[in-house]
Design a protein around this motif. Sequence first.
Motif, PDB file in Angstrom:
ATOM      1  N   GLY A 114      18.921   2.655  -9.695  1.00 38.04           N
ATOM      2  CA  GLY A 114      18.178   3.462 -10.656  1.00 38.04           C
ATOM      3  C   GLY A 114      17.824   2.673 -11.902  1.00 38.04           C
ATOM      4  N   LEU A 115      17.707   3.384 -13.013  1.00 32.77           N
ATOM      5  CA  LEU A 115      17.365   2.795 -14.315  1.00 32.77           C
ATOM      6  C   LEU A 115      16.070   1.985 -14.253  1.00 32.77           C
ATOM      7  CD1 LEU A 115      20.793   1.588 -15.715  1.00 32.77           C
ATOM      8  CD2 LEU A 115      19.512   3.597 -16.358  1.00 32.77           C
ATOM      9  N   CYS A 116      15.076   2.505 -13.552  1.00 30.75           N
ATOM     10  CA  CYS A 116      13.818   1.770 -13.494  1.00 30.75           C
ATOM     11  C   CYS A 116      12.646   2.710 -13.715  1.00 30.75           C
ATOM     12  CB  CYS A 116      13.695   1.025 -12.184  1.00 30.75           C
ATOM     13  SG  CYS A 116      14.022   2.042 -10.748  1.00 30.75           S
ATOM     14  N   GLY A 117      12.770   3.585 -14.697  1.00 24.52           N
ATOM     15  CA  GLY A 117      11.643   4.434 -15.057  1.00 24.52           C
ATOM     16  C   GLY A 117      11.297   5.428 -13.966  1.00 24.52           C
ATOM     17  N   GLY A 118      10.017   5.729 -13.840  1.00 23.34           N
ATOM     18  CA  GLY A 118       9.616   6.816 -12.946  1.00 23.34           C
ATOM     19  C   GLY A 118       9.038   6.395 -11.617  1.00 23.34           C
ATOM     20  N   PHE A 202       2.063  -3.165  -7.420  1.00 22.92           N
ATOM     21  CA  PHE A 202       2.285  -3.822  -8.705  1.00 22.92           C
ATOM     22  C   PHE A 202       0.949  -4.267  -9.292  1.00 22.92           C
ATOM     23  CE2 PHE A 202       3.168  -7.598 -11.247  1.00 22.92           C
ATOM     24  CZ  PHE A 202       4.140  -7.115 -12.091  1.00 22.92           C
ATOM     25  N   GLN A 203       0.642  -3.816 -10.496  1.00 27.31           N
ATOM     26  CA  GLN A 203      -0.570  -4.290 -11.158  1.00 27.31           C
ATOM     27  C   GLN A 203      -0.236  -5.200 -12.328  1.00 27.31           C
ATOM     28  OE1 GLN A 203      -3.144  -0.860 -11.867  1.00 27.31           O
ATOM     29  NE2 GLN A 203      -4.479  -1.906 -10.422  1.00 27.31           N
ATOM     30  N   SER A 204       0.614  -4.689 -13.219  1.00 29.91           N
ATOM     31  CA  SER A 204       1.139  -5.536 -14.287  1.00 29.91           C
ATOM     32  C   SER A 204       2.526  -5.012 -14.612  1.00 29.91           C
ATOM     33  CB  SER A 204       0.232  -5.464 -15.508  1.00 29.91           C
ATOM     34  OG  SER A 204       0.415  -4.227 -16.125  1.00 29.91           O
ATOM     35  N   VAL A 205       3.172  -5.646 -15.605  1.00 28.66           N
ATOM     36  CA  VAL A 205       4.564  -5.260 -15.884  1.00 28.66           C
ATOM     37  C   VAL A 205       4.669  -3.795 -16.292  1.00 28.66           C
ATOM     38  CG1 VAL A 205       6.575  -5.832 -17.278  1.00 28.66           C
ATOM     39  CG2 VAL A 205       5.050  -7.622 -16.528  1.00 28.66           C
ATOM     40  N   PHE A 208       1.808   0.535 -12.571  1.00 30.65           N
ATOM     41  CA  PHE A 208       2.027   0.531 -11.127  1.00 30.65           C
ATOM     42  C   PHE A 208       1.151   1.599 -10.529  1.00 30.65           C
ATOM     43  CE2 PHE A 208       5.835   0.403 -13.691  1.00 30.65           C
ATOM     44  CZ  PHE A 208       6.048  -0.956 -13.670  1.00 30.65           C
ATOM     45  N   LEU A 209       0.496   1.240  -9.438  1.00 20.08           N
ATOM     46  CA  LEU A 209      -0.433   2.171  -8.823  1.00 20.08           C
ATOM     47  C   LEU A 209       0.218   2.764  -7.584  1.00 20.08           C
ATOM     48  CD1 LEU A 209      -3.331   2.674  -9.794  1.00 20.08           C
ATOM     49  CD2 LEU A 209      -4.080   1.337  -7.839  1.00 20.08           C
ATOM     50  N   PRO A 210       0.508   4.071  -7.579  1.00 20.26           N
ATOM     51  CA  PRO A 210       1.010   4.659  -6.343  1.00 20.26           C
ATOM     52  C   PRO A 210      -0.055   4.553  -5.253  1.00 20.26           C
ATOM     53  CG  PRO A 210       0.725   6.336  -8.044  1.00 20.26           C
ATOM     54  CD  PRO A 210       0.471   5.032  -8.680  1.00 20.26           C
ATOM     55  N   THR A 211       0.324   3.968  -4.115  1.00 19.06           N
ATOM     56  CA  THR A 211      -0.662   3.619  -3.101  1.00 19.06           C
ATOM     57  C   THR A 211      -0.219   4.149  -1.739  1.00 19.06           C
ATOM     58  OG1 THR A 211      -0.890   1.573  -4.319  1.00 19.06           O
ATOM     59  CG2 THR A 211      -1.965   1.656  -2.188  1.00 19.06           C
ATOM     60  N   MET A 212      -1.202   4.475  -0.893  1.00 22.38           N
ATOM     61  CA  MET A 212      -0.878   4.848   0.472  1.00 22.38           C
ATOM     62  C   MET A 212      -1.670   3.960   1.430  1.00 22.38           C
ATOM     63  SD  MET A 212      -1.218   8.468   2.417  1.00 22.38           S
ATOM     64  CE  MET A 212      -2.956   8.349   2.715  1.00 22.38           C
ATOM     65  N   SER A 213      -0.968   3.324   2.368  1.00 19.06           N
ATOM     66  CA  SER A 213      -1.644   2.560   3.415  1.00 19.06           C
ATOM     67  C   SER A 213      -1.490   3.319   4.723  1.00 19.06           C
ATOM     68  CB  SER A 213      -1.019   1.185   3.577  1.00 19.06           C
ATOM     69  OG  SER A 213      -1.000   0.529   2.357  1.00 19.06           O
ATOM     70  N   VAL A 265       6.969  -3.292   0.746  1.00 14.13           N
ATOM     71  CA  VAL A 265       8.344  -3.445   0.254  1.00 14.13           C
ATOM     72  C   VAL A 265       8.382  -4.434  -0.913  1.00 14.13           C
ATOM     73  CG1 VAL A 265      10.604  -4.334   0.881  1.00 14.13           C
ATOM     74  CG2 VAL A 265       9.468  -2.757   2.379  1.00 14.13           C
ATOM     75  N   LEU A 266       7.613  -5.526  -0.776  1.00 17.12           N
ATOM     76  CA  LEU A 266       7.597  -6.519  -1.850  1.00 17.12           C
ATOM     77  C   LEU A 266       6.947  -5.958  -3.113  1.00 17.12           C
ATOM     78  CD1 LEU A 266       6.759  -9.974  -0.293  1.00 17.12           C
ATOM     79  CD2 LEU A 266       8.746  -9.363  -1.610  1.00 17.12           C
ATOM     80  N   GLU A 267       5.821  -5.276  -2.941  1.00 21.95           N
ATOM     81  CA  GLU A 267       5.123  -4.717  -4.107  1.00 21.95           C
ATOM     82  C   GLU A 267       6.025  -3.719  -4.821  1.00 21.95           C
ATOM     83  OE1 GLU A 267       2.007  -5.164  -5.286  1.00 21.95           O
ATOM     84  OE2 GLU A 267       0.980  -6.253  -3.695  1.00 21.95           O
ATOM     85  N   ASN A 268       6.741  -2.905  -4.015  1.00 27.44           N
ATOM     86  CA  ASN A 268       7.595  -1.895  -4.620  1.00 27.44           C
ATOM     87  C   ASN A 268       8.771  -2.545  -5.356  1.00 27.44           C
ATOM     88  OD1 ASN A 268       7.712   1.138  -4.604  1.00 27.44           O
ATOM     89  ND2 ASN A 268       9.840   0.595  -4.195  1.00 27.44           N
ATOM     90  N   ALA A 269       9.344  -3.594  -4.762  1.00 27.22           N
ATOM     91  CA  ALA A 269      10.449  -4.287  -5.425  1.00 27.22           C
ATOM     92  C   ALA A 269       9.965  -4.901  -6.735  1.00 27.22           C
ATOM     93  CB  ALA A 269      11.009  -5.365  -4.513  1.00 27.22           C
ATOM     94  N   CYS A 270       8.748  -5.421  -6.705  1.00 24.86           N
ATOM     95  CA  CYS A 270       8.168  -6.034  -7.898  1.00 24.86           C
ATOM     96  C   CYS A 270       7.954  -4.974  -8.980  1.00 24.86           C
ATOM     97  CB  CYS A 270       6.850  -6.664  -7.494  1.00 24.86           C
ATOM     98  SG  CYS A 270       6.247  -7.868  -8.619  1.00 24.86           S
ATOM     99  N   SER A 271       7.399  -3.818  -8.570  1.00 23.15           N
ATOM    100  CA  SER A 271       7.190  -2.729  -9.526  1.00 23.15           C
ATOM    101  C   SER A 271       8.514  -2.260 -10.096  1.00 23.15           C
ATOM    102  CB  SER A 271       6.512  -1.546  -8.858  1.00 23.15           C
ATOM    103  OG  SER A 271       5.385  -1.945  -8.160  1.00 23.15           O
ATOM    104  N   GLU A 272       9.552  -2.238  -9.229  1.00 22.18           N
ATOM    105  CA  GLU A 272      10.869  -1.782  -9.677  1.00 22.18           C
ATOM    106  C   GLU A 272      11.374  -2.663 -10.809  1.00 22.18           C
ATOM    107  OE1 GLU A 272      13.827  -2.213  -6.686  1.00 22.18           O
ATOM    108  OE2 GLU A 272      15.429  -1.910  -8.136  1.00 22.18           O
TER     109      GLU A 272
END
Lengths: 322, 70
Positions: A114-118, A202-205, A208-213, A265-272
């Motif tokens: 946790g502790l990573c915003g929304g 991940f767009q910038s620090v 973050f853009l919620p995305t669906m593939s 998974v990578l993009e989400n980890a980066c956004s986290e």
Amino acid sequence: MAMAALRREGRRLAPLISPQSLTALRSSLISEEQIPQGVRSISTQVVRNRMKSVKNIQKITKAMKMVAASKLRAIQTRAENSRGLWQPFIALLGDTPSVDVKKNVIITVSSDKGLCGGINSTAVKISRAVHKLNSGPDKETKYVVLGEKAKAQLVRDSKKDIEIILTELQKNPLNYTQVSVIADDILKNVEFDALRIVFNKFQSVVSFLPTMSTILSPEIVERETESGGKLGELDSYEVEGGETKSEILQNLAEFQFSCVLFNAVLENACSEQGARMSAMDSSSRNAGDMLDRLTLTYNRTRQASITTELIEIISGASALEG
Amino acid sequence: MASNAAVPFWRAAGMTYITYSNICANLVRNCLKEPHRSEALSREKVHFVSSKWVGGKPEKPTVRSDTPEH
């Protein structure tokens, strides 16, 4: 604890009790307080303790911010490089979020910590919306959950629709082998016409853009190409080698899924990590503000007690002289 | 075109394209020379916990891990 409860109770009952009993109550309460006899100034101990704890929390959040920043740098390049994996698939098969199929599987990607915003609640919110959008009388929509945090939120109201929950993904640094094994696990255990991966791109620090593939099963891809629907252009490609088109499509769909999941998974980890960094930054700033306010109160109280003591001494001395 | 002939066999063995390509990738990694080989092999560690849910109830989670538990 019991004393505090008693005091609160006393305060609440105060207007109901007659003045005589109130003074009796007050004297009994004062004797319970931990103030030594003869002390008149206000104790600053409580404020000092509070200041110390705020300072410690600030240290922790600052350290967490540093850790997140260094992790982010490592993972950001990997996430950006992995974008090259799915782009050819989009060129070939396209991304068709609006496709209408019977069996939908929503893959919600979230973090374990946790502790990573929304970002986790955003992923869950989007997944719920997709679920609602794709539910109908003869349709079936299931969840596959990656990560502890989305699990905690989805278990509350969508228990019945959960198929698989996968956790502890980030114990080792993320790599393709691991994600492909997970993709394999999902492919073997879930029946689907369309897989919808929900993650934070991940767009910038700070954004973050919620995305669906969307990944279609080979049968659906074939159906769409033959009916000349959304994937009509696929027929203009020539198939080389001895395999039939359906075989190639099956291999392609499986490989596309593992590649897109790897990127997700990578993009989400980066956004986290990015979200954690900005959350920790703002919380250490808040702790600093709080510390400033507490210091001000502390110093003011100390000054007041010193002034009072000085006045007492001076007036006592002048009374002796006069 | 040897790989083309192999397709029906690994499909029949219940493998997906992902498993097949992973086995091939591992073979290639094993062909590297020494300092690079162990580095490449140590990079690709698998660890996750998966639990299936049936009818709103979790089943016993299974741990899939390359690194032994301490």
